[in-house]
Design an enzyme around this catalytic site. Structure first.
Site, mmCIF file in Angstrom:
data_model
loop_
_atom_site.group_PDB
_atom_site.id
_atom_site.type_symbol
_atom_site.label_atom_id
_atom_site.label_comp_id
_atom_site.label_asym_id
_atom_site.label_seq_id
_atom_site.Cartn_x
_atom_site.Cartn_y
_atom_site.Cartn_z
ATOM 1 N N THR A 155 44.637 115.687 64.890
ATOM 2 C CA THR A 155 44.648 115.956 66.408
ATOM 3 C C THR A 155 45.720 117.163 66.737
ATOM 4 O OG1 THR A 155 43.916 113.847 66.923
ATOM 5 C CG2 THR A 155 44.885 115.002 68.723
ATOM 6 N N ALA B 269 50.892 85.337 87.980
ATOM 7 C CA ALA B 269 52.058 86.363 88.048
ATOM 8 C C ALA B 269 52.901 86.022 86.531
ATOM 9 C CB ALA B 269 52.959 85.915 88.850
ATOM 10 N N GLU C 14 40.678 107.250 68.003
ATOM 11 C CA GLU C 14 39.807 107.340 66.843
ATOM 12 C C GLU C 14 38.325 107.410 67.486
ATOM 13 O OE1 GLU C 14 40.111 107.095 63.555
ATOM 14 O OE2 GLU C 14 42.171 106.562 63.568
ATOM 15 N N GLY C 15 38.255 108.219 68.507
ATOM 16 C CA GLY C 15 37.135 108.675 68.919
ATOM 17 C C GLY C 15 36.942 107.811 70.267
ATOM 18 N N GLN D 137 35.652 76.921 89.053
ATOM 19 C CA GLN D 137 34.311 77.643 88.468
ATOM 20 C C GLN D 137 34.935 79.059 88.164
ATOM 21 O OE1 GLN D 137 31.036 77.150 90.839
ATOM 22 N NE2 GLN D 137 30.795 74.910 89.973
ATOM 23 N N MET D 138 35.759 79.832 89.191
ATOM 24 C CA MET D 138 36.090 81.028 88.665
ATOM 25 C C MET D 138 36.645 81.369 87.350
ATOM 26 S SD MET D 138 37.187 82.657 92.415
ATOM 27 C CE MET D 138 36.081 82.920 93.781
ATOM 28 N N TRP E 52 49.850 112.955 68.534
ATOM 29 C CA TRP E 52 49.205 111.696 68.443
ATOM 30 C C TRP E 52 49.215 111.236 67.152
ATOM 31 C CZ3 TRP E 52 50.250 109.660 72.967
ATOM 32 C CH2 TRP E 52 49.998 110.647 73.849
#
Lengths: 387, 393
Positions: free
Chosen positions: A129, A343, A366-367, A282-283, A159
């Site tokens: 790169t 938190a 990697e793409g 439930q959430m 990178w």
């Protein structure tokens, strides 16, 4: 169709996991605030992983390698990333160099460097790169100009995982010289203590312990004998090797998602609010269910692709599907895990925020997800949306 | 329905944006990475921003403020959040001191001069290790002994807790009475000290967050300023309970406002980058996938903004915004995570670089969905308001 790992594969998984639990997981949290791993620490950790086949996994036993299958390699990278994704990155970069050397035409070069890399006595990195060559690597600006039996390299790579700690660099450069075609690309093994270059650390949001660098080559002289193969217009990177890197990435991303889900499950089962364990809400259950489905889909897509590689079947589409899905699923799963922890999840007192930051790197490296999706669509439609 | 800001508000927004771009934006990323602001740094920023209307601008003119309405205050915070969300959040919480100064005449005498100077940092002490979403389960106590409250307990995830001068602590004053036995005690650290332990977060890193330890902390009796159970009059003419409930609505709308600021920052950065970054021989802004991402980001940003300012409109009109404030807190904060994440993606690897503020936008956004009521709790409030049935437990 058998969706389970074989007994041998499970034994490998269990032994790696056990080792990582005692020696690596505690180190991961401790190391995070310090940023990039120093060379000696990276090397020391990698050497401990060598017996588990984590370095140069695919290199066969005939070449003094671990001789793992593609599926087994996926398993060890899954486990490494579940423990410490940055360390999986250190292993992946070194392994990529080892694999390239094992397959390359220049057997003398392989003879010199393959063994030290496989033993993690040397660390390696791959430098492709550039600032102007990210998704599009068609016109590399780094040049290697031939002068007798030397190539003079100028340019900047960026990178580069392991860039600051590597002993050797697998460098891609546009080659100029009497014996090369116009626009030919050469792959060189640059030895740090022979051919001087500058490495500058790039601090990142995630995978912080994975040293990542900009490499600056200024009239850097590399011996011609360090070319992996004669320079060619089409870099001789097997489609198979590209597909495998996508799968390895997918396996690591899946490992992060696994860690995120496990942590969330444990927390939801013990945290009490409103007089009940939050896992009874439930959430929370909806979040856990979505995480589990995304994780299983990642596992199935990843190992389906790896299995195809083991069977010698084409797998460009399957590998891109796995990488695209697993990377995005890792981010989503880690994000939900943070939420479940409240938190505590956004603080450094809990590893989940690190899973999120580490995961966020995967849809890009990697793409990118977008490139992977274009690959999948091209495979299916026979039409390119890029050119 | 008029969706436009007034001429005055538009002018203020432009002026503030220009000032912040020049004075605050250049230092934000580097400073934010270093961690929590010191008290001195925060006060320095407060003093710098007071002339624009920050921190004490909402006080009535006769109290030394500018009488700014909530919408205008929100515009100011949105612009600051766009540039440095961690600072915006810390300044917002610090400005609770302005409200404290209005609670009783005694508080006004003691604290208003410092509020005018910008030299008083407030915070709220509600959350405890075992009382998060279920804040009513708090265990901090305040026992009256003569003319002093004796406060004992541990608070955690307290915004500004490490640097605050004043903490409005929620404590049990009458045990066995449930919610009716909970009051707020205004604790001044200089005279009623507490210990703290700094907590470090994935985002909003400049925004100090701490665990607070109150150990036989002695506070003057008159500092029990707004009992939930008691219908005490305060300087603004409303009861303590009323103030607390509408305070929640404002807090939720403010969180949404901060989220909108982050969204806008992410959109602006992504648009600028996509137009100039070239790959495959053209700007990436020319790729359909990138255009779709930008369009989705703008839709979510605008939707968040409209829901947010609808809330402020209700609040400025003195109307309740129970459902609307919870709705937008949930929506806008989750949207900010998606919008910021797309901005990171559009930037490629640069979106992960510490040198680039885009990575901070995502980490800051990710911190929004939990404090001041998690997304899940907000949705349960909406559910309760709309369906008339409580599903919290």
């Amino acid at each position: 169709m058998d969706f389970n790992f074989s007994k041998q594969e499970r034994m490998l998984q269990d032994s790696v996991r056990e080792f990582l639990k005692d020696k690596v997981i505690p180190e991961a949290a401790h190391s995070e605030p310090q940023g990039a791993l120093p060379r000696e620490k990276a090397r020391g950790l990698l050497r401990q992983l060598v017996p588990f086949g984590c370095v140069g996994s695919l290199v066969p036993e005939t070449a003094q390698g671990p001789g793992l299958s593609h599926v087994e390699t996926g398993i060890v990278f899954f486990e490494m990333a579940r423990a410490w994704a940055s360390l999986a990155g250190v292993a992946a970069a070194t392994s990529a160099v080892a694999s390239a050397l094992w397959r390359c035409e220049n057997r003398a070069l392989a003879g010199r460097f393959l063994a030290p890399l496989l033993r993690a006595e040397m660390l390696g990195c791959v430098a492709v790169t550039e600032a102007e060559a990210g998704s599009d690597v068609s016109a590399l600006e780094t040049t290697a100009v031939q002068e007798a039996d030397t190539y003079v390299v100028n340019g900047t790579k960026t990178w580069v995982a392991n860039g600051t700690v590597s002993d050797v660099v697998l460098l891609w450069a546009t080659v100029r010289g009497p014996s090369s075609d116009e626009g030919a690309v050469g792959r060189f093994l640059v030895e740090r203590n022979v051919s001087a270059f500058r490495a500058v650390e790039i601090p990142k949001m995630g995978l912080r312990a994975l040293p990542t660098a900009r490499l600056v080559f200024e009239n850097c002289k590399v011996p011609a004998e360090n070319l992996l193969a004669p320079p060619a217009k089409e870099p001789p990177s097997l489609q198979q090797a590209v597909d495998f890197e996508h799968c390895r990435c997918a396996a690591a991303a899946t490992g992060i998602a696994q860690a995120a889900l496990e942590t969330a499950v444990a927390y939801a089962r013990q945290r009490v609010q409103f007089g009940k364990r939050i896992g009874t809400f439930q959430m929370i259950q909806r979040l856990i269910a979505e995480m589990a489905v995304a994780l299983d889909a990642s596992m199935l897509l990843t190992f389906r692709a790896l299995k195809r590689l083991d069977e010698g079947l084409p797998c460009r589409k399957e590998a891109s599907m796995a990488k695209a899905h697993a990377a995005e699923a890792a981010v989503e799963t880690a994000s939900k895990s943070i939420q479940i922890h409240g938190a505590y999840g956004y603080s450094d007192e809990c590893p989940v925020e690190r899973y999120y930051r580490d995961a966020r790197c995967f849809p890009i490296m990697e793409g990118t997800t977008q490139i992977q999706q274009l690959t999948v669509a091209e495979e299916i439609l026979g039409l390119s949306a890029l050119y | 329905m008029d969706f436009d800001l007034t001429e005055e508000q538009q002018r203020l927004k432009r002026e503030v944006r220009s000032f912040l771009e020049q004075q605050i934006a250049p230092v934000a990323q580097e400073r934010d990475l270093q961690g929590p602001l010191t008290r001195q740094e925060l006060v320095g920023f407060i003093k710098k921003l007071i002339p624009l209307g920050y921190y004490n601008g909402m006080l009535p003119v006769e109290y030394g403020g500018r009488g700014l309405d909530s919408t205008t205050t929100a515009i100011l915070l949105e612009e600051l959040s766009r540039v440095w969300s961690g600072l915006a959040a810390s300044l917002w919480i610090a400005s609770s001191a302005a409200g404290f100064a209005l609670l009783t005449p005694e508080m006004t005498d003691k604290y208003l001069p410092r509020v005018i100077e910008g030299d008083l940092v407030g915070c709220a002490g509600i959350t405890e290790p075992d009382a998060g979403s279920n804040s009513a389960a708090l265990r901090t106590t305040a026992v009256l002994e003569g003319d002093r409250w004796i406060v004992n307990g541990t608070k955690t995830w307290i915004s500004n807790g490490s640097i605050a001068d004043l903490c409005n602590v929620l404590a049990v004053t009458d045990s066995g009475k449930g919610v009716l036995g909970i009051s707020t005690i205004l604790v001044e650290r200089a005279t009623s000290p507490w210990e703290h332990r700094e907590l470090h977060k994935i985002g909003w890193r400049a925004f100090p967050t701490a665990e607070l330890f109150f150990s036989d902390c002695r506070v003057p009796k008159s500092h029990a300023v707004s009992g939930i159970g008691r219908q005490r009059e305060t300087a603004n003419g409303r009861s303590g309970y009323q103030n607390m409930m509408t305070a929640f609505e404002s807090a939720r709308a403010t969180m949404a406002t901060l989220a909108v600021g982050i969204c806008q920052a992410a959109v602006d950065a992504a648009v600028a980058y996509a137009r100039q970054r070239k790959q495959f021989g053209r700007p990436i802004a020319g790729f359909q996938m990138v255009q779709e991402m930008i369009a989705d980001m703008i839709a979510e940003t605008e939707a968040s903004r409209l829901l947010t300012y609808r809330c402020w409109h209700l609040i400025d009109k003195g109307r309740r915004a129970r459902m609307e404030s919870s709705l937008v807190k949930a929506y806008a904060c989750e949207a900010a995570v998606r919008v910021a994440s797309r901005a990171v993606q559009i930037h490629g690897a640069l979106g992960l670089a510490e040198s680039n503020p885009v990575e901070r936008y995502l980490r800051d956004a990710r911190t929004l969905t939990i404090p001041d009521g998690t997304t899940q709790i907000q949705k349960l409030v909406v559910g309760r308001e709309v369906l008339g049935i409580k599903a919290f437990e």
